[in-house]
Design a protein around this motif. Structure first.
Motif, short mmCIF file in Angstrom:
data_model
loop_
_atom_site.label_atom_id
_atom_site.label_comp_id
_atom_site.label_asym_id
_atom_site.label_seq_id
_atom_site.Cartn_x
_atom_site.Cartn_y
_atom_site.Cartn_z
N THR A 134 23.59 50.10 43.07
CA THR A 134 23.10 49.61 44.36
C THR A 134 22.99 48.09 44.36
O THR A 134 23.07 47.46 45.42
N ILE A 170 18.85 55.72 48.72
CA ILE A 170 19.58 54.47 48.49
C ILE A 170 19.25 53.46 49.58
O ILE A 170 19.26 53.78 50.78
N PHE A 173 26.58 46.34 46.88
CA PHE A 173 26.74 47.76 46.52
C PHE A 173 28.13 47.98 45.94
O PHE A 173 29.14 47.60 46.53
#
Length: 359
Positions: free
Chosen positions: A209, A254, A260
């Motif tokens: 992430t 998320i 990302f």
């Protein structure tokens, strides 16, 4: 797999409940043995993530090696077991599971002597429409896919699905899904097709992430990576042509950040003279989904050759491998040579990356 008698005996002798790495709706056990047997006991409460058995539709197991799931059966009053084929998501009806967290437990086990870590994961599929006040999506939500991906050789052959540091001329090739579509999910799943397998290789999803805030950072870089954070996944060992599924489970929803990163990674290393990657397995992304794991349908043809798309020759490495230690090493001086589709392939020169696009 003729393990039932031994399995029941070994499990009955075990009284330790395993400490599992679990996410909100997923768990896992990693087993390793150089003898013929390895197992891990799981309390029913942990298996069902604290849900009552009557609220659970099924539990989906995945393993990179043939495994078994055993449990106490209400209907027979005896130990029962279900085979989990390698690399095949397997739904298990738990309505017959004897649910008494103070007494009963279940177990996963493998029979091998290879001395390699093997991970078995499971996901709880609830009957209810809500879980803890949030929506429970029982079916995978399909993400729009631009094309079948561009194979690159960068620390091993891989396909970048979202690469935040791609140069402008490779941006579309390295962004075949929209990162924003994964906002709030805890599951990312990829179905892909492999052809031309001549030797076993490993494949896994690499996802980070890259929030860099300490709270929302989650990453899965591979089965042996010390940089895995708040994630669970089972890599695959691929030995033949076919359609496969890889899934990563996240411990919390998320939060998509600007950087990302998402790729399908392998440990395939082409020969130095294989400049067009003609001698490596060909990989095509078929589907990407969120919220639940994809499955391989029986009618899917594992040998049908995907339609190749536009191809290119050698490309100077525009990014280097985006590892946690080197997240933004970008060289925008990229030279791209287009070759005919008949030569569709990709390769890594010592100082460069080749690409291969699938539609």
């Amino acid at each position: 797999m003729k393990l039932k008698k031994t399995f029941a005996g070994v499990v009955a002798a075990s009284v330790a409940v395993s400490a599992l790495a679990v996410s909100a709706f997923a768990g896992s056990a990693t087993l390793n043995t150089t003898s013929w047997w390895a197992q891990e006991a799981i309390s029913v409460e942990d298996l069902l993530e604290g849900n009552a058995v009557e609220d659970v539709e099924s539990v989906t197991f995945e393993s990179d090696i043939a495994a078994v799931f055993g449990y106490n059966s209400i209907s027979t009053g005896e130990w029962a077991q279900v085979d989990i084929p390698a690399n095949t998501p397997t739904d298990v009806d738990v309505s017959d599971l004897d649910y008494d967290p103070e007494i009963y437990y279940s177990c996963v086990a493998i029979s091998t002597d290879d001395g390699v870590d093997h991970t078995i994961t499971w996901t709880v599929n609830l009957k209810d429409d809500t879980i803890g006040g949030s929506e429970n999506v029982a079916e995978p939500v399909i993400i729009d896919l631009a094309n079948g991906g561009t194979m690159v050789n960068d620390g091993g052959v891989r396909i970048n699905l979202v690469h935040p540091w791609a140069p402008e001329d490779l941006w579309d090739a390295f962004h075949i899904v929209n990162a924003a579509d994964f906002e709030g999910t805890q599951v990312i799943s990829v179905k892909f097709q492999v052809t031309g397998v001549t030797a076993p290789f490993d494949a896994w999803l690499a996802v980070s992430t890259n929030n860099w805030d300490g709270e929302n950072d989650m990453a899965y870089w591979g089965p042996d990576s010390a940089d895995n954070v708040k994630t669970t996944s089972a890599p695959l060992t691929i030995t033949e042509d076919g359609v496969y599924v890889l899934t990563v489970y996240f411990d919390q929803p998320i939060v998509v950040a600007e950087n990302f990163f998402f790729a399908l990674q392998t440990n395939i290393v082409p020969d130095e003279d294989d400049e067009d990657l003609e001698n490596v397995p060909q990989i095509t992304i078929l589907q990407v989904a969120k919220d639940a794991a994809l499955t391989v349908d029986a009618e899917e043809d594992p040998t049908e050759e995907p339609t190749p798309g536009e191809s290119s020759g050698n490309v100077e490495d525009p990014t280097d491998d985006p590892t946690p230690e080197n997240p933004d090493n970008v060289d925008t001086g990229v030279a791209l040579t287009v070759v005919p589709a008949a030569l569709a392939a990709a390769a890594l020169a010592v100082a460069g990356v080749a690409t291969k696009k699938r539609k």
